[in-house]
Design a protein around this motif. Structure first.
Motif, PDB file in Angstrom:
ATOM      1  N   GLY A  94      30.800  57.221  25.928  1.00 44.12           N
ATOM      2  CA  GLY A  94      29.798  58.185  26.417  1.00 44.12           C
ATOM      3  C   GLY A  94      29.961  59.351  27.207  1.00 44.12           C
ATOM      4  O   GLY A  94      29.278  59.845  28.080  1.00 44.12           O
ATOM      5  N   LEU A  95      31.107  59.979  26.892  1.00 47.72           N
ATOM      6  CA  LEU A  95      31.580  61.253  27.384  1.00 47.72           C
ATOM      7  C   LEU A  95      30.813  62.764  26.918  1.00 47.72           C
ATOM      8  O   LEU A  95      30.799  62.662  25.688  1.00 47.72           O
ATOM      9  CB  LEU A  95      32.983  61.383  27.578  1.00 47.72           C
ATOM     10  N   LYS A  96      30.506  63.462  27.631  1.00 45.81           N
ATOM     11  CA  LYS A  96      30.024  64.560  27.095  1.00 45.81           C
ATOM     12  C   LYS A  96      31.201  65.762  26.745  1.00 45.81           C
ATOM     13  O   LYS A  96      30.929  66.419  26.074  1.00 45.81           O
ATOM     14  CB  LYS A  96      29.007  65.381  28.122  1.00 45.81           C
ATOM     15  N   TRP A  97      32.284  65.516  27.229  1.00 44.09           N
ATOM     16  CA  TRP A  97      33.249  66.181  27.006  1.00 44.09           C
ATOM     17  C   TRP A  97      34.587  65.472  27.579  1.00 44.09           C
ATOM     18  O   TRP A  97      34.404  64.545  28.246  1.00 44.09           O
ATOM     19  CB  TRP A  97      33.362  67.649  27.675  1.00 44.09           C
ATOM     20  N   ASN A  98      35.646  65.986  27.173  1.00 47.34           N
ATOM     21  CA  ASN A  98      37.147  65.366  27.608  1.00 47.34           C
ATOM     22  C   ASN A  98      37.470  65.696  29.083  1.00 47.34           C
ATOM     23  O   ASN A  98      37.430  66.721  29.373  1.00 47.34           O
ATOM     24  CB  ASN A  98      38.283  65.865  26.895  1.00 47.34           C
ATOM     25  N   PRO A  99      37.319  64.848  30.009  1.00 40.53           N
ATOM     26  CA  PRO A  99      37.327  65.006  31.433  1.00 40.53           C
ATOM     27  C   PRO A  99      38.677  65.885  31.807  1.00 40.53           C
ATOM     28  O   PRO A  99      38.784  66.056  32.966  1.00 40.53           O
ATOM     29  CB  PRO A  99      37.081  63.676  32.215  1.00 40.53           C
ATOM     30  N   PHE A 100      39.743  65.409  30.845  1.00 41.61           N
ATOM     31  CA  PHE A 100      40.980  65.875  31.287  1.00 41.61           C
ATOM     32  C   PHE A 100      41.487  67.097  30.516  1.00 41.61           C
ATOM     33  O   PHE A 100      42.918  67.697  30.583  1.00 41.61           O
ATOM     34  CB  PHE A 100      41.956  64.601  30.953  1.00 41.61           C
TER      35      PHE A 100
ATOM     36  N   PRO B 255      42.023  71.265  29.589  1.00 45.57           N
ATOM     37  CA  PRO B 255      41.946  72.367  30.667  1.00 45.57           C
ATOM     38  C   PRO B 255      40.911  73.201  30.382  1.00 45.57           C
ATOM     39  O   PRO B 255      40.665  74.179  31.242  1.00 45.57           O
ATOM     40  CB  PRO B 255      43.343  73.129  30.038  1.00 45.57           C
ATOM     41  N   GLU B 256      40.089  72.888  29.356  1.00 47.77           N
ATOM     42  CA  GLU B 256      38.952  73.800  28.922  1.00 47.77           C
ATOM     43  C   GLU B 256      37.771  73.256  29.319  1.00 47.77           C
ATOM     44  O   GLU B 256      36.977  73.118  28.529  1.00 47.77           O
ATOM     45  CB  GLU B 256      38.939  74.276  27.228  1.00 47.77           C
ATOM     46  N   LEU B 257      37.429  72.765  30.612  1.00 47.77           N
ATOM     47  CA  LEU B 257      36.515  72.255  30.971  1.00 47.77           C
ATOM     48  C   LEU B 257      35.278  73.315  31.243  1.00 47.77           C
ATOM     49  O   LEU B 257      35.383  74.347  31.460  1.00 47.77           O
ATOM     50  CB  LEU B 257      36.632  71.496  32.449  1.00 47.77           C
ATOM     51  N   PRO B 258      33.944  72.926  30.994  1.00 49.10           N
ATOM     52  CA  PRO B 258      32.943  73.821  31.430  1.00 49.10           C
ATOM     53  C   PRO B 258      32.826  74.074  32.730  1.00 49.10           C
ATOM     54  O   PRO B 258      33.153  73.213  33.577  1.00 49.10           O
ATOM     55  CB  PRO B 258      31.621  72.822  30.819  1.00 49.10           C
ATOM     56  N   PRO B 259      32.328  75.449  32.996  1.00 52.93           N
ATOM     57  CA  PRO B 259      32.226  75.558  34.347  1.00 52.93           C
ATOM     58  C   PRO B 259      31.341  74.547  35.365  1.00 52.93           C
ATOM     59  O   PRO B 259      31.845  74.331  36.485  1.00 52.93           O
ATOM     60  CB  PRO B 259      31.273  76.816  34.252  1.00 52.93           C
TER      61      PRO B 259
END
Length: 281
Positions: free
Chosen positions: A11-17, A19-23
Motif C-alpha cells: 500500500g505504498l505510494k512510493w519507495n520510502p527508502f 534517494p529520489e523521494l518526492p518533495p
C-alpha cells in the motif's frame, strides 16, 4: 523497484527508502526550517550561505528543501551547478547556460560583464537576487570559488548581486580556511552544520518516511529499533538498510517486515553462530 508491486503488497505510494523521494516526503527538521527561512531572507540582500556535514547526514536533503522553498517565491531565479569540479572556463559556460547568457569560453572578461549585467537587471526589476545552489562544493577549486566571490559583488563590495548556497563535507570548511579564500569565508551570512544523527533523529526519519509513503506499520517497532542501532547515526545508511529489507520483503511476499527479515538479509544462516549441546559421557 516495481512501483505497482509496492502499492499492491504494502500500500505504498512510493519507495520510502529511495534517494529520489518526492518533495513532500522530505523531513524538514527545525534546524533545516530555520536555515531555509534565513536563505529566503538572504535573497533580498544577496550573499553566501553554507551547509556542512559528514557524508550521509542529510546535506543534499537540506539543499533540496531550500530549493523547494525558494522555487515557491515570486521572482526568484534558482540555478544549480552540476559540475562543481569544473575549471573557470567551464564554470562560466555553465553559469551562462543557467542564467541564459551567451558566453564565449575564450572571453572571460566579456562573460564576467554579461553575467553581472544580467543579475543587475534582475535585481533592479524585482529587488530579488538570483540564487545559485552548489552541492559537493568541496570539489570546487580555490580559483573558481574566488572568481565566484568577485563575480557576485559590486559597488566596491557594498552590493551582492547573487545569493549562493554552498554545501559540502568537512573538506569544504578546510578549503574556506585557506588564505586565498578567507575573504569568501568571512562573507558567509548563515550556516547549517549537520551533525551525526541521534537515535531519536533516526527513528523520527524512519517513522516519517513510512507514514508519508502510506504505510506506517510496514516495519515492526522492534525492527525499527534494530535498524536505528545499526545505522551509526547516518541517515543514508539507515535508508540503505531499509531498501535492502524492502526488496527482500517483496521477493518473499512478506506481509510485514520484522527482525526475522533482518536476520535473513544481514545474517544468513550459514554465518550465524551455532551452539552445540554438551553431551555427558
Amino acid at each position: 523497484m516495481n512501483s505497482k508491486k509496492l502499492l499492491a503488497v504494502y500500500g505504498l505510494k512510493w519507495n520510502p527508502f529511495s534517494p529520489e523521494l518526492p518533495p513532500e516526503a522530505l523531513l524538514a527538521t527545525p534546524k533545516i526550517e530555520h536555515f531555509a527561512w534565513r536563505v529566503e531572507q538572504l535573497v533580498q540582500e544577496g550573499g553566501f550561505a553554507l551547509i556542512t556535514g559528514d557524508s550521509g547526514t542529510g546535506k543534499s536533503v537540506a539543499l533540496r528543501i531550500v530549493a523547494g522553498r525558494l522555487g515557491a517565491l515570486r521572482d526568484v531565479t534558482v540555478g544549480v551547478i552540476e559540475r562543481p569540479q569544473s575549471k573557470s572556463s567551464d564554470f562560466y559556460r555553465e553559469l551562462g547556460d543557467i542564467f541564459a547568457v551567451k558566453l564565449a569560453p575564450h572571453n572571460r572578461w566579456g562573460g564576467f560583464k554579461a553575467l553581472r549585467e544580467r543579475w543587475k537587471t534582475h535585481v533592479a526589476s524585482s529587488r530579488i537576487r538570483p540564487v545559485l545552489l552548489i552541492d559537493e562544493a568541496q570539489e570546487m577549486s580555490p580559483e573558481v570559488l574566488g572568481e565566484l566571490r568577485i563575480l557576485s559583488s559590486a559597488d566596491f563590495d557594498a552590493t551582492s548581486l547573487l545569493t549562493v548556497v554552498l554545501s559540502g563535507d568537512g573538506r569544504l570548511s578546510d578549503l574556506l580556511r585557506q588564505e586565498d579564500l578567507v575573504p569568501l569565508g568571512t562573507r558567509i551570512r548563515t550556516r547549517l552544520v549537520i551533525e551525526t544523527a541521534s537515535r531519536e533523529d533516526l527513528l523520527e526519519l524512519l517513522r516519517h518516511a513510512l507514514a508519508k509513503a502510506g504505510n506506517a506499520t510496514l516495519m515492526t517497532a522492534e525492527l525499527m529499533d534494530t535498524l536505528v542501532e545499526h545505522s551509526a547515526g547516518n541517515y543514508r545508511l539507515l535508508m540503505s538498510i531499509g531498501a535492502d529489507l524492502l526488496a527482500y520483503g517483496m521477493a518473499q511476499d512478506v506481509a510485514q517486515l520484522d527482525e526475522k527479515c533482518y536476520l535473513e538479509v544481514f545474517q544468513p544462516r550459514h554465518s550465524r553462530p551455532t551452539f552445540k549441546k554438551k553431551v555427558k559421557v
